[in-house]
Scaffold this motif. Structure first.
Motif, short mmCIF file in Angstrom:
data_model
loop_
_atom_site.label_atom_id
_atom_site.label_comp_id
_atom_site.label_asym_id
_atom_site.label_seq_id
_atom_site.Cartn_x
_atom_site.Cartn_y
_atom_site.Cartn_z
N MET A 84 0.85 -1.18 0.00
CA MET A 84 0.00 0.00 0.00
C MET A 84 0.89 1.24 0.00
SD MET A 84 -2.93 1.21 2.70
CE MET A 84 -4.20 0.10 2.13
N ALA A 85 0.55 2.20 -0.82
CA ALA A 85 1.33 3.44 -0.92
C ALA A 85 1.12 4.30 0.31
CB ALA A 85 0.92 4.21 -2.16
N LYS A 86 2.19 4.98 0.69
CA LYS A 86 2.12 5.88 1.84
C LYS A 86 1.29 7.11 1.46
CE LYS A 86 5.07 8.42 4.98
NZ LYS A 86 6.45 8.84 5.28
N LYS A 87 0.35 7.48 2.32
CA LYS A 87 -0.49 8.65 2.07
C LYS A 87 0.33 9.92 2.30
CE LYS A 87 -4.91 10.68 3.22
NZ LYS A 87 -6.12 10.57 4.02
N GLU A 88 0.31 10.79 1.32
CA GLU A 88 1.06 12.04 1.43
C GLU A 88 0.35 13.01 2.35
OE1 GLU A 88 3.19 15.29 -1.41
OE2 GLU A 88 3.08 13.17 -1.93
N ARG A 89 1.11 13.65 3.21
CA ARG A 89 0.57 14.58 4.18
C ARG A 89 0.48 15.97 3.55
NH1 ARG A 89 2.22 16.09 10.21
NH2 ARG A 89 2.37 18.33 9.91
N ARG A 90 -0.55 16.68 3.90
CA ARG A 90 -0.73 18.06 3.44
C ARG A 90 -0.79 18.96 4.66
NH1 ARG A 90 -3.78 21.54 -0.26
NH2 ARG A 90 -2.85 23.51 0.28
N ASP A 91 0.17 19.87 4.77
CA ASP A 91 0.18 20.84 5.86
C ASP A 91 -0.59 22.08 5.41
OD1 ASP A 91 1.79 19.26 7.50
OD2 ASP A 91 3.63 20.08 6.67
N TYR A 92 -1.64 22.42 6.15
CA TYR A 92 -2.48 23.55 5.80
C TYR A 92 -2.09 24.82 6.55
CZ TYR A 92 -5.54 20.44 3.26
OH TYR A 92 -6.05 19.55 2.35
N CYS A 93 -1.26 24.71 7.56
CA CYS A 93 -0.93 25.88 8.38
C CYS A 93 0.24 26.66 7.79
CB CYS A 93 -0.59 25.46 9.80
SG CYS A 93 -1.98 24.75 10.70
N GLY A 94 0.07 27.96 7.76
CA GLY A 94 1.15 28.85 7.37
C GLY A 94 1.18 29.20 5.90
N PRO A 95 1.60 30.43 5.61
CA PRO A 95 1.75 30.87 4.22
C PRO A 95 3.00 30.27 3.59
CG PRO A 95 2.42 32.61 5.73
CD PRO A 95 1.89 31.49 6.57
N TYR A 96 3.09 30.36 2.28
CA TYR A 96 4.20 29.76 1.54
C TYR A 96 5.57 30.26 2.00
CZ TYR A 96 4.73 34.11 -1.02
OH TYR A 96 4.96 35.43 -1.32
N TRP A 97 5.64 31.52 2.49
CA TRP A 97 6.93 32.09 2.85
C TRP A 97 7.39 31.68 4.25
CZ3 TRP A 97 5.95 34.80 7.19
CH2 TRP A 97 4.68 35.37 7.34
N MET A 98 6.53 31.03 5.02
CA MET A 98 6.89 30.58 6.36
C MET A 98 7.82 29.37 6.23
SD MET A 98 4.37 29.28 9.40
CE MET A 98 3.77 30.89 9.90
N PRO A 99 8.87 29.30 7.05
CA PRO A 99 9.76 28.13 6.99
C PRO A 99 8.98 26.83 7.15
CG PRO A 99 10.66 29.81 8.47
CD PRO A 99 9.27 30.25 8.09
N SER A 100 9.38 25.81 6.40
CA SER A 100 8.65 24.54 6.40
C SER A 100 8.59 23.91 7.78
CB SER A 100 9.24 23.57 5.38
OG SER A 100 10.59 23.29 5.69
N TRP A 101 9.67 24.05 8.58
CA TRP A 101 9.65 23.45 9.93
C TRP A 101 8.55 24.08 10.79
CZ3 TRP A 101 10.21 26.47 14.19
CH2 TRP A 101 10.83 27.71 14.03
N MET A 102 8.30 25.38 10.58
CA MET A 102 7.27 26.06 11.35
C MET A 102 5.87 25.65 10.88
SD MET A 102 6.93 30.15 12.17
CE MET A 102 8.62 30.27 12.69
N ARG A 103 5.70 25.53 9.56
CA ARG A 103 4.42 25.06 9.02
C ARG A 103 4.11 23.65 9.53
NH1 ARG A 103 6.47 27.01 4.12
NH2 ARG A 103 6.58 24.88 3.34
#
Length: 78
Positions: free
Chosen positions: A1-20
């Motif tokens: 079974m394929a791993k389900k990809e996670r979607r982070d909805y918090c934070g704007p595009y310019w926010m560092p990914s670790w913070m999102r």
């Protein structure tokens, strides 16, 4: 079974990914609803932001730390 990809909805595009990712770990549902509210004609942006804080506080439950994060996030991004 394929791993389900996670979607982070918090934070704007310019926010560092670790913070999102950090915000999304706790508040992803609230952020997703906030995005939908912004794209809806049902709520003004102020109403959407107010609902966002309310939803984040519900997810934070009684944690002062997470309620503080919710408040600061809405001030910073709002």
């Amino acid at each position: 079974m394929a791993k389900k990809e996670r979607r982070d909805y918090c934070g704007p595009y310019w926010m560092p990914s670790w913070m999102r990712e950090l915000l999304s770990d706790k508040f992803n549902a609230s952020c997703k609803i906030h995005d939908m509210d912004y794209n809806s004609k049902k709520f003004t942006r102020d109403e959407a932001d107010s609902r966002f804080l309310d939803h984040m506080n519900r997810q934070a439950k009684h944690s002062l730390k997470w309620r503080s994060v919710a408040f600061i996030t809405t001030l910073w991004l709002g």
